[in-house]
Design a protein around this motif. Structure first.
Motif, PDB file in Angstrom:
ATOM      1  N   ALA A 147       0.823  -1.205   0.000  1.00  0.00           N
ATOM      2  CA  ALA A 147       0.000   0.000   0.000  1.00  0.00           C
ATOM      3  C   ALA A 147       0.864   1.265   0.000  1.00  0.00           C
ATOM      4  O   ALA A 147       0.587   2.227  -0.706  1.00  0.00           O
ATOM      5  N   ILE A 148       1.935   1.234   0.775  1.00  0.00           N
ATOM      6  CA  ILE A 148       2.835   2.399   0.828  1.00  0.00           C
ATOM      7  C   ILE A 148       3.512   2.597  -0.529  1.00  0.00           C
ATOM      8  O   ILE A 148       3.622   3.715  -1.030  1.00  0.00           O
ATOM      9  N   LEU A 149       3.984   1.498  -1.113  1.00  0.00           N
ATOM     10  CA  LEU A 149       4.646   1.615  -2.416  1.00  0.00           C
ATOM     11  C   LEU A 149       3.682   2.099  -3.492  1.00  0.00           C
ATOM     12  O   LEU A 149       4.046   2.922  -4.335  1.00  0.00           O
ATOM     13  N   LYS A 150       2.458   1.625  -3.479  1.00  0.00           N
ATOM     14  CA  LYS A 150       1.468   2.086  -4.462  1.00  0.00           C
ATOM     15  C   LYS A 150       1.144   3.556  -4.249  1.00  0.00           C
ATOM     16  O   LYS A 150       0.941   4.296  -5.203  1.00  0.00           O
ATOM     17  N   LYS A 151       1.108   3.978  -2.991  1.00  0.00           N
ATOM     18  CA  LYS A 151       0.823   5.376  -2.687  1.00  0.00           C
ATOM     19  C   LYS A 151       1.872   6.307  -3.288  1.00  0.00           C
ATOM     20  O   LYS A 151       1.565   7.398  -3.765  1.00  0.00           O
ATOM     21  N   HIS A 152       3.101   5.874  -3.279  1.00  0.00           N
ATOM     22  CA  HIS A 152       4.201   6.693  -3.808  1.00  0.00           C
ATOM     23  C   HIS A 152       4.466   6.412  -5.276  1.00  0.00           C
ATOM     24  O   HIS A 152       5.439   6.924  -5.829  1.00  0.00           O
ATOM     25  N   GLY A 153       3.669   5.579  -5.904  1.00  0.00           N
ATOM     26  CA  GLY A 153       3.798   5.331  -7.329  1.00  0.00           C
ATOM     27  C   GLY A 153       4.948   4.424  -7.698  1.00  0.00           C
ATOM     28  O   GLY A 153       5.479   4.496  -8.800  1.00  0.00           O
ATOM     29  N   ILE A 154       5.336   3.570  -6.793  1.00  0.00           N
ATOM     30  CA  ILE A 154       6.445   2.643  -7.064  1.00  0.00           C
ATOM     31  C   ILE A 154       5.894   1.268  -7.353  1.00  0.00           C
ATOM     32  O   ILE A 154       5.033   0.762  -6.723  1.00  0.00           O
TER      33      ILE A 154
END
Length: 154
Positions: A147-154
């Motif tokens: 979820a954190i990675l998707k939030k930052h577009g990674i």
């Protein structure tokens, strides 16, 4: 004329100091002082002193340096503003749209205490003994990280 006289006097004084140093048996230091004292006379004879004095005492040269400094200052200011703003407007709009599309709410990290029907699960009493912890499912371990990675577009 004044610059040439000053350079000649400096060279003569330097050669005098070199002679005194050589008299004191410090030949290496005396040679070094003599080399330094010959530089001003060499600059006068090559015409460098005339060229430098022509630059220093002309107001138009200083105005030219001031204009070059102003141009450099303007150039660096525009570069700093450009970096602070980011990129062009089209790229900024695309970045904002990507941020809106990539915003994902993070998944809950702790398991729910209710069953699928909505009834609450009763809590077990603490008997004082330590119970072995159950291993979490592999998908649950990385859901927060995903979820954190998707939030930052990674």
């Amino acid at each position: 004329m004044l610059a040439e006289t000053i350079c000649s006097a400096v060279s003569a004084a330097g050669l005098g100091i070199a002679a005194i140093t050589a008299y004191r048996k410090r030949f290496l230091t005396a040679t070094r002082i003599a080399a330094y004292s010959l530089v001003p006379v060499g600059l006068v004879m090559t015409g460098v002193v005339d060229w430098v004095s022509g630059i220093v005492f002309k107001p138009s040269v200083w105005i030219g340096f001031a204009l070059l400094a102003a141009a450099w200052l303007l150039f660096m200011t525009t570069r700093a503003v450009e970096r602070r703003r980011g990129s062009t407007r089209g790229e900024r709009k695309a970045a904002r749209a990507a941020e809106r599309g990539a915003a994902v709410e993070p998944a809950a990290s702790s398991p729910s205490l209710t069953s699928g029907a909505g009834a609450s699960v009763p809590q077990a009493k603490d008997t004082g003994r330590k119970k072995p912890q159950q291993a979490a499912a592999p998908g649950d371990d990385f859901s927060d990280i995903e979820a954190i990675l998707k939030k930052h577009g990674i």
